[in-house]
Design a protein around this motif. Structure first.
Motif, mmCIF file in Angstrom:
data_model
loop_
_atom_site.group_PDB
_atom_site.id
_atom_site.type_symbol
_atom_site.label_atom_id
_atom_site.label_comp_id
_atom_site.label_asym_id
_atom_site.label_seq_id
_atom_site.Cartn_x
_atom_site.Cartn_y
_atom_site.Cartn_z
ATOM 1 N N PHE A 58 0.975 -1.272 0.228
ATOM 2 C CA PHE A 58 0.268 -0.567 0.001
ATOM 3 C C PHE A 58 1.342 1.178 0.109
ATOM 4 O O PHE A 58 0.828 2.448 -0.447
ATOM 5 C CB PHE A 58 -0.713 -0.155 1.297
ATOM 6 N N ILE A 59 1.333 1.347 1.150
ATOM 7 C CA ILE A 59 2.652 2.317 0.450
ATOM 8 C C ILE A 59 3.393 3.129 0.107
ATOM 9 O O ILE A 59 3.500 3.919 -0.583
ATOM 10 C CB ILE A 59 3.688 2.524 2.464
ATOM 11 N N ILE A 60 4.932 1.464 -0.583
ATOM 12 C CA ILE A 60 4.920 1.999 -1.856
ATOM 13 C C ILE A 60 4.210 2.024 -3.337
ATOM 14 O O ILE A 60 4.732 3.514 -3.876
ATOM 15 C CB ILE A 60 5.474 0.732 -2.425
ATOM 16 N N THR A 61 2.877 1.183 -3.674
ATOM 17 C CA THR A 61 2.248 1.830 -4.697
ATOM 18 C C THR A 61 1.308 3.103 -4.501
ATOM 19 O O THR A 61 0.925 4.221 -5.407
ATOM 20 C CB THR A 61 0.598 0.917 -4.586
ATOM 21 N N THR A 62 0.912 3.777 -3.296
ATOM 22 C CA THR A 62 0.439 4.394 -2.701
ATOM 23 C C THR A 62 0.927 5.926 -3.585
ATOM 24 O O THR A 62 1.101 7.037 -3.939
ATOM 25 C CB THR A 62 0.587 5.146 -1.667
ATOM 26 N N ALA A 63 2.728 5.779 -3.004
ATOM 27 C CA ALA A 63 4.305 7.021 -3.469
ATOM 28 C C ALA A 63 4.204 6.890 -4.606
ATOM 29 O O ALA A 63 4.530 8.201 -5.269
ATOM 30 C CB ALA A 63 5.175 6.786 -2.191
ATOM 31 N N LEU A 64 4.207 5.865 -5.509
ATOM 32 C CA LEU A 64 4.760 6.070 -6.549
ATOM 33 C C LEU A 64 3.561 5.974 -7.745
ATOM 34 O O LEU A 64 4.192 6.233 -8.991
ATOM 35 C CB LEU A 64 5.084 4.699 -7.112
ATOM 36 N N THR A 65 2.413 5.486 -7.545
ATOM 37 C CA THR A 65 0.866 5.305 -8.276
ATOM 38 C C THR A 65 0.102 6.722 -7.966
ATOM 39 O O THR A 65 -0.832 6.994 -9.210
ATOM 40 C CB THR A 65 0.571 4.864 -8.423
ATOM 41 N N MET A 66 0.633 7.375 -7.221
ATOM 42 C CA MET A 66 -0.920 8.117 -6.950
ATOM 43 C C MET A 66 -0.352 9.950 -7.211
ATOM 44 O O MET A 66 0.898 9.842 -6.993
ATOM 45 C CB MET A 66 -1.744 8.271 -4.982
ATOM 46 N N ASN A 77 9.331 7.457 -14.101
ATOM 47 C CA ASN A 77 10.853 8.275 -14.219
ATOM 48 C C ASN A 77 11.970 8.494 -13.092
ATOM 49 O O ASN A 77 12.763 9.171 -13.811
ATOM 50 C CB ASN A 77 11.297 9.321 -15.687
ATOM 51 N N LEU A 78 11.440 8.288 -11.308
ATOM 52 C CA LEU A 78 11.786 8.482 -11.077
ATOM 53 C C LEU A 78 13.284 7.724 -10.124
ATOM 54 O O LEU A 78 13.867 6.725 -10.511
ATOM 55 C CB LEU A 78 11.220 7.834 -9.703
ATOM 56 N N THR A 79 14.509 8.673 -9.591
ATOM 57 C CA THR A 79 15.335 7.254 -9.531
ATOM 58 C C THR A 79 15.226 7.136 -8.192
ATOM 59 O O THR A 79 13.685 6.973 -7.605
ATOM 60 C CB THR A 79 16.522 8.543 -9.122
ATOM 61 N N LYS A 80 15.633 5.369 -7.692
ATOM 62 C CA LYS A 80 15.631 5.111 -6.240
ATOM 63 C C LYS A 80 15.248 6.070 -5.082
ATOM 64 O O LYS A 80 14.523 5.806 -4.815
ATOM 65 C CB LYS A 80 17.334 4.261 -6.311
ATOM 66 N N GLU A 81 16.974 6.586 -5.479
ATOM 67 C CA GLU A 81 16.388 8.015 -4.085
ATOM 68 C C GLU A 81 15.506 8.594 -4.198
ATOM 69 O O GLU A 81 14.493 9.725 -3.136
ATOM 70 C CB GLU A 81 17.441 8.802 -4.666
ATOM 71 N N GLU A 82 14.941 9.371 -5.325
ATOM 72 C CA GLU A 82 13.447 10.209 -5.583
ATOM 73 C C GLU A 82 12.551 9.502 -5.117
ATOM 74 O O GLU A 82 11.907 9.593 -4.520
ATOM 75 C CB GLU A 82 13.526 10.770 -6.812
ATOM 76 N N MET A 83 12.297 7.395 -5.170
ATOM 77 C CA MET A 83 11.137 7.020 -5.275
ATOM 78 C C MET A 83 11.517 6.859 -3.262
ATOM 79 O O MET A 83 10.105 6.729 -2.929
ATOM 80 C CB MET A 83 11.461 5.469 -5.426
ATOM 81 N N LEU A 84 12.577 6.761 -2.715
ATOM 82 C CA LEU A 84 12.863 6.502 -1.530
ATOM 83 C C LEU A 84 12.166 7.629 -0.621
ATOM 84 O O LEU A 84 11.283 7.626 0.462
ATOM 85 C CB LEU A 84 14.038 5.959 -1.120
ATOM 86 N N ILE A 85 12.324 8.995 -1.637
ATOM 87 C CA ILE A 85 12.287 9.917 -0.477
ATOM 88 C C ILE A 85 10.386 10.063 -1.054
ATOM 89 O O ILE A 85 9.553 10.038 0.162
ATOM 90 C CB ILE A 85 12.106 11.973 -1.606
ATOM 91 N N LYS A 86 9.848 9.420 -2.066
ATOM 92 C CA LYS A 86 8.265 9.752 -2.334
ATOM 93 C C LYS A 86 7.821 8.815 -1.043
ATOM 94 O O LYS A 86 6.260 8.942 -0.245
ATOM 95 C CB LYS A 86 7.622 9.535 -3.298
ATOM 96 N N ILE A 87 8.378 7.300 -0.544
ATOM 97 C CA ILE A 87 7.796 6.929 -0.187
ATOM 98 C C ILE A 87 7.414 6.882 1.505
ATOM 99 O O ILE A 87 6.724 7.313 2.161
ATOM 100 C CB ILE A 87 8.792 5.467 -0.348
ATOM 101 N N GLN A 88 8.770 8.075 2.235
ATOM 102 C CA GLN A 88 8.796 8.027 3.261
ATOM 103 C C GLN A 88 8.225 8.884 3.300
ATOM 104 O O GLN A 88 7.022 9.013 4.488
ATOM 105 C CB GLN A 88 10.207 8.937 3.214
ATOM 106 N N GLU A 89 7.865 10.264 1.923
ATOM 107 C CA GLU A 89 6.167 11.383 2.345
ATOM 108 C C GLU A 89 5.643 10.289 2.597
ATOM 109 O O GLU A 89 4.607 10.578 3.689
ATOM 110 C CB GLU A 89 6.707 12.177 1.472
#
Length: 128
Positions: A58-66, A77-89
């Motif tokens: 849920f957290i990963i999907t919400t961060a990356l697709t909503m 086209n997010l970098t791994k760092e950008e993905m991790l930031i979105k996931i933390q947010e």
């Protein structure tokens, strides 16, 4: 810095119903149904309902697709760092619903209202 007061007074019932049906559809998949999380309880290995796995998904999907209001497309086209930031947010946003007593109360009230107001139209999936 002052804390903003955030409250939810209305539930987007059709959206919740659509999401609920999608979750139930995915949980009915033979790849998911009957699977468990492994955990250690007092040093002993146990199996548990896959809530931990579901929260991760849920957290990963919400961060990356909503998308946010006004956002045209999902950024893919997010970098791994950008993905991790979105996931933390996203994690921080989800956590606030459990730490802030007002938001937790809003969440509980809307869940209860959704279930008892007659708009609960989701049907359990059949066993796979």
């Amino acid at each position: 810095m002052s804390k903003e007061e955030i409250r939810y007074e209305e539930l987007n019932t059709p959206l919740v119903t659509d999401m609920l049906n999608m979750f139930q559809y995915s949980y009915g998949s033979p790849d998911i149904r009957g699977k468990f999380d492994n955990l250690l309880m007092n040093g002993e290995k146990k199996k548990a309902a896959p809530i931990f796995s579901a929260l991760n998904a849920f957290i990963i999907t919400t961060a990356l697709t909503m998308r946010m209001p006004g956002q045209e497309k999902i950024i893919s086209n997010l970098t791994k760092e950008e993905m991790l930031i979105k996931i933390q947010e996203t994690f921080d946003a989800v956590e606030s619903f459990f730490k802030d007593p007002d938001l937790k109360s809003d969440l509980i009230k809307t869940i209860e209202l959704y279930i008892v107001n007659g708009k609960f139209k989701s049907e359990p999936m059949k066993e796979a």
